[in-house]
Design a protein around this motif. Sequence first.
Motif, short mmCIF file in Angstrom:
data_model
loop_
_atom_site.label_atom_id
_atom_site.label_comp_id
_atom_site.label_asym_id
_atom_site.label_seq_id
_atom_site.Cartn_x
_atom_site.Cartn_y
_atom_site.Cartn_z
N SER A 13 0.83 -1.21 0.00
CA SER A 13 0.00 0.00 0.00
C SER A 13 0.86 1.25 0.00
O SER A 13 0.56 2.22 -0.70
CB SER A 13 -0.92 0.01 1.22
N PHE A 39 -4.37 5.49 -0.65
CA PHE A 39 -3.42 4.42 -0.37
C PHE A 39 -2.56 4.70 0.85
O PHE A 39 -2.13 3.78 1.54
CB PHE A 39 -2.56 4.13 -1.61
N LEU A 42 -4.76 3.57 3.56
CA LEU A 42 -4.82 2.11 3.61
C LEU A 42 -3.52 1.53 4.18
O LEU A 42 -3.54 0.51 4.88
CB LEU A 42 -5.10 1.54 2.21
#
Length: 85
Positions: A13, A39, A42
Motif C-alpha cells: 500500500s 493508499f 490504507l
Amino acid sequence: MANAVFLLCAVTSLACAVLLLRGYAQNRVPLLLWSSLCFVGLAVNNMLLVADLVVFPGRDLLLFRNLSGFLSLALLVFGLVWDSE
C-alpha cells in the motif's frame, strides 16, 4: 505466516502511494492525488492491523483501524465526486 502477509500488505500500500504521488508530481492529475491519499490511509490501516495483532496483542485497535480505513476510502470517494464536476 499471517504476520508476514500483514506487513507485505502495508508495504505494498505504501509503495502504491509513493508511485501515485510520483505520477501526480509529474502530471498534476488530481485523481492521482486522491488515489495516493487513499493508499496512504490504507497503509496506515495495515500498519494499525500489524500493531493490533502483533505488537500489542492485548489492546483493541479496531476503532482506529476502521476509522483509518473509512477516512481513506472517503477521501477517494470525495476525489472522484470532486473530479467528476
